[in-house]
Design a protein around this motif. Structure first.
Motif, short mmCIF file in Angstrom:
data_model
loop_
_atom_site.label_atom_id
_atom_site.label_comp_id
_atom_site.label_asym_id
_atom_site.label_seq_id
_atom_site.Cartn_x
_atom_site.Cartn_y
_atom_site.Cartn_z
N PHE A 1 0.84 -1.20 0.00
CA PHE A 1 0.00 0.00 0.00
C PHE A 1 0.88 1.25 0.00
O PHE A 1 0.82 2.08 0.90
N PRO A 2 1.73 1.44 -1.02
CA PRO A 2 2.71 2.53 -1.00
C PRO A 2 2.08 3.92 -1.04
O PRO A 2 2.70 4.89 -0.58
N THR A 3 0.87 4.04 -1.58
CA THR A 3 0.25 5.37 -1.63
C THR A 3 -0.08 5.91 -0.24
O THR A 3 -0.21 7.12 -0.06
N ALA A 4 -0.21 5.01 0.75
CA ALA A 4 -0.45 5.47 2.12
C ALA A 4 0.74 6.26 2.64
O ALA A 4 0.58 7.19 3.44
N LEU A 5 1.94 5.89 2.20
CA LEU A 5 3.14 6.63 2.62
C LEU A 5 3.16 8.02 2.02
O LEU A 5 3.74 8.94 2.60
N VAL A 6 2.55 8.18 0.85
CA VAL A 6 2.44 9.50 0.24
C VAL A 6 1.38 10.33 0.96
O VAL A 6 1.54 11.53 1.19
N ALA A 7 0.30 9.68 1.35
CA ALA A 7 -0.80 10.38 2.00
C ALA A 7 -0.44 10.82 3.41
O ALA A 7 -0.83 11.91 3.85
N PHE A 8 0.30 9.97 4.14
CA PHE A 8 0.58 10.26 5.56
C PHE A 8 2.08 10.41 5.76
O PHE A 8 2.82 9.43 5.78
N ALA A 9 2.52 11.65 5.92
CA ALA A 9 3.95 11.89 6.13
C ALA A 9 4.38 11.48 7.53
O ALA A 9 5.51 11.02 7.74
N ASP A 10 3.47 11.62 8.50
CA ASP A 10 3.78 11.28 9.89
C ASP A 10 2.92 10.10 10.31
O ASP A 10 1.73 10.26 10.61
N LEU A 11 3.52 8.93 10.36
CA LEU A 11 2.76 7.73 10.71
C LEU A 11 2.48 7.62 12.20
O LEU A 11 1.73 6.73 12.62
N THR A 12 3.06 8.48 13.02
CA THR A 12 2.74 8.48 14.46
C THR A 12 1.61 9.43 14.79
O THR A 12 1.12 9.44 15.93
N GLY A 13 1.18 10.24 13.81
CA GLY A 13 0.10 11.19 14.06
C GLY A 13 -1.22 10.49 14.31
O GLY A 13 -1.51 9.43 13.75
N THR A 14 -2.04 11.11 15.13
CA THR A 14 -3.34 10.50 15.45
C THR A 14 -4.25 10.43 14.24
O THR A 14 -5.08 9.52 14.14
N ASP A 15 -4.10 11.39 13.31
CA ASP A 15 -4.93 11.35 12.11
C ASP A 15 -4.56 10.16 11.22
O ASP A 15 -5.44 9.42 10.74
N ALA B 1 -10.84 13.38 11.03
CA ALA B 1 -9.59 12.88 11.61
C ALA B 1 -8.54 14.00 11.70
O ALA B 1 -7.82 14.11 12.69
N LEU B 2 -8.46 14.83 10.68
CA LEU B 2 -7.49 15.93 10.69
C LEU B 2 -7.83 16.95 11.77
O LEU B 2 -6.93 17.50 12.43
N LYS B 3 -9.11 17.22 11.96
CA LYS B 3 -9.51 18.16 13.01
C LYS B 3 -9.20 17.62 14.39
O LYS B 3 -8.77 18.37 15.27
N ARG B 4 -9.40 16.32 14.59
CA ARG B 4 -9.08 15.74 15.90
C ARG B 4 -7.58 15.84 16.18
O ARG B 4 -7.17 15.98 17.33
N ALA B 5 -6.79 15.74 15.11
CA ALA B 5 -5.34 15.84 15.27
C ALA B 5 -4.85 17.28 15.30
O ALA B 5 -3.65 17.53 15.41
N ARG B 6 -5.79 18.24 15.16
CA ARG B 6 -5.48 19.67 15.20
C ARG B 6 -4.49 20.06 14.10
O ARG B 6 -3.52 20.78 14.34
N ARG B 7 -4.76 19.57 12.90
CA ARG B 7 -3.93 19.91 11.76
C ARG B 7 -4.37 21.24 11.16
O ARG B 7 -5.53 21.64 11.29
N HIS B 8 -3.44 21.92 10.50
CA HIS B 8 -3.75 23.16 9.81
C HIS B 8 -4.15 22.87 8.36
O HIS B 8 -3.86 21.80 7.82
N HIS B 9 -4.83 23.84 7.73
CA HIS B 9 -5.24 23.74 6.33
C HIS B 9 -5.98 22.41 6.09
O HIS B 9 -5.61 21.60 5.22
N VAL B 10 -7.00 22.19 6.85
CA VAL B 10 -7.71 20.91 6.86
C VAL B 10 -8.28 20.58 5.48
O VAL B 10 -8.14 19.45 4.99
N ALA B 11 -8.95 21.54 4.86
CA ALA B 11 -9.61 21.26 3.58
C ALA B 11 -8.61 20.84 2.51
O ALA B 11 -8.81 19.83 1.80
N ASP B 12 -7.52 21.59 2.38
CA ASP B 12 -6.52 21.25 1.37
C ASP B 12 -5.85 19.91 1.66
O ASP B 12 -5.63 19.10 0.75
N ASN B 13 -5.53 19.68 2.92
CA ASN B 13 -4.87 18.41 3.28
C ASN B 13 -5.81 17.23 3.07
O ASN B 13 -5.36 16.14 2.66
N ALA B 14 -7.09 17.41 3.34
CA ALA B 14 -8.05 16.32 3.14
C ALA B 14 -8.14 15.94 1.66
O ALA B 14 -8.17 14.74 1.31
#
Length: 364
Positions: free
Chosen positions: A120-134, A159-172
């Motif tokens: 599932f290599p695309t998951a590594l592209v989607a999630f830069a931080d694998l320890t993040g709660t999102d 999930a991004l909002k729970r992790a308190r990420r910035h630029h939620v819409a673009d990142n989603a």
């Protein structure tokens, strides 16, 4: 057992004991009985054993005899167990446990990354931080490419909002696009097996994240009660966690280090010299306390921003052609000396005092 071999008029302080550890109930019992205890590095014992025999033979009885010989002949060159306070020992326990959990999390992240790369290599592209709660939340819901492609914008945004990420819409949008991108796949049965391993790693990492946070609170609570906490926190680059780690590994016995050089040698930030005939080389120390050298290296890196004097010293070393890691090690060595001076005088760190000699040298 030891007391049975003593004369009736012998005092406990007359007994000297060499042992290959400096902690544990057995060591504490020896100290409580009034015996003088020396903690000897197992490497030293192994080298000493080779003085008596080169055959490679080893047994517990022979090791005991070796330790006894070392105490009889070379005790003046060995270090007795430090008389650290109970609070310093408690800080060491929680600080080491906290660091161990972080190391364990790193190991499991690498295992998770390896599994995702295989199917599932695309998951590594989607999630830069694998320890993040999102990332953990979404991988827990969708551990395989098919289910991940079905994730909605709402689920990803939540999930991004729970992790308190910035630029939620673009990142989603970026995450959904990455999860739906084409990639080389595996047979369905293999994907299912890998998905099971991903779920297991996600569960472990989620638990580790929670326990690391809990243990961090314990470190801060214990460290905050120590009488030397303000001296450690005043040092550039040392906060609650790094300060606790440094105190834990150095200990708080005021008689343990005769001078700054002794503290630097124990920290392994000072270099060693190897000389034979006309050949002489200066090398870094490779036998050291891994936890202490890690904390001091992180302190030196953080001090580049926190201390103008530290930054100037680092830049000077780099200007002379010294590599990044070597310059950080030399900076850490200087910071250990400054810490020793502050602890010896009972004063907090002052930027002008710590680096004034270098300014005077530059002016001259």
């Amino acid at each position: 057992m030891i007391a049975e071999h003593l004369d009736t008029d012998a005092e406990p302080e007359q007994v000297v004991i060499g042992i290959e550890t400096d902690r544990g109930p057995w060591v504490q019992a020896l100290l409580a009985a009034g015996y003088r205890v020396w903690a000897i590095n197992p490497l030293q014992v192994a080298r000493y054993r080779e003085r008596r025999s080169v055959s490679g033979a080893k047994s517990d009885a022979a090791d005991a005899h070796t330790l006894a010989d070392m105490m009889r002949t070379d005790r003046h060159q060995l270090r007795p167990i430090a008389g650290d306070s109970d609070l310093a020992e408690a800080i060491k326990v929680v600080a080491r446990a906290h660091k161990t959990l972080i190391w364990e999390r790193t190991r499991h992240v690498l295992r998770l990354r390896h599994a995702l790369r295989e199917f599932f290599p695309t998951a590594l592209v989607a999630f830069a931080d694998l320890t993040g709660t999102d990332a953990l939340e979404l991988l827990g819901k969708a551990p395989d490419p098919v289910s991940a492609a079905r994730l909605t914008i709402t689920q990803i945004t939540t999930a991004l909002k729970r992790a308190r990420r910035h630029h939620v819409a673009d990142n989603a949008e970026a995450i959904r696009a990455a999860l739906r991108a084409e990639h080389l796949g595996q047979p369905a049965v293999v994907v299912a097996a890998y998905a099971a391993t991903v779920r297991a790693q996600v569960a472990i990492l989620t638990t580790l994240n929670a326990e690391i946070t809990t243990m961090e609170e314990q470190v801060e609570a214990h460290f905050g009660r120590h009488p030397e906490v303000e001296i450690y926190r005043s040092q550039p680059g040392l906060g609650q966690i790094l300060g606790a780690r440094v105190l834990a590994e150095f200990g708080d016995d005021s008689t343990r280090y005769a001078d700054a050089r002794s503290r630097k040698n124990y920290a392994a930030t000072s270099p060693i010299t190897r000389q034979s005939g006309k050949k002489q080389v200066v090398l870094a120390r490779y036998v050291h306390n891994d936890r202490l050298i890690d904390a001091l290296g992180r302190q030196a890196f953080a001090a580049l921003i926190a201390s103008p004097g530290a930054r100037a010293y680092y830049d000077e070393l780099r200007g002379r052609g010294v590599g990044h890691h070597a310059a950080l090690r030399q900076l850490a060595n200087r910071l250990v000396g400054i810490l020793h001076g502050c602890l010896k005088t009972g004063t907090t760190y002052e930027e002008a005092t710590a680096w004034s000699h270098r300014e005077q040298k530059a002016a001259a």
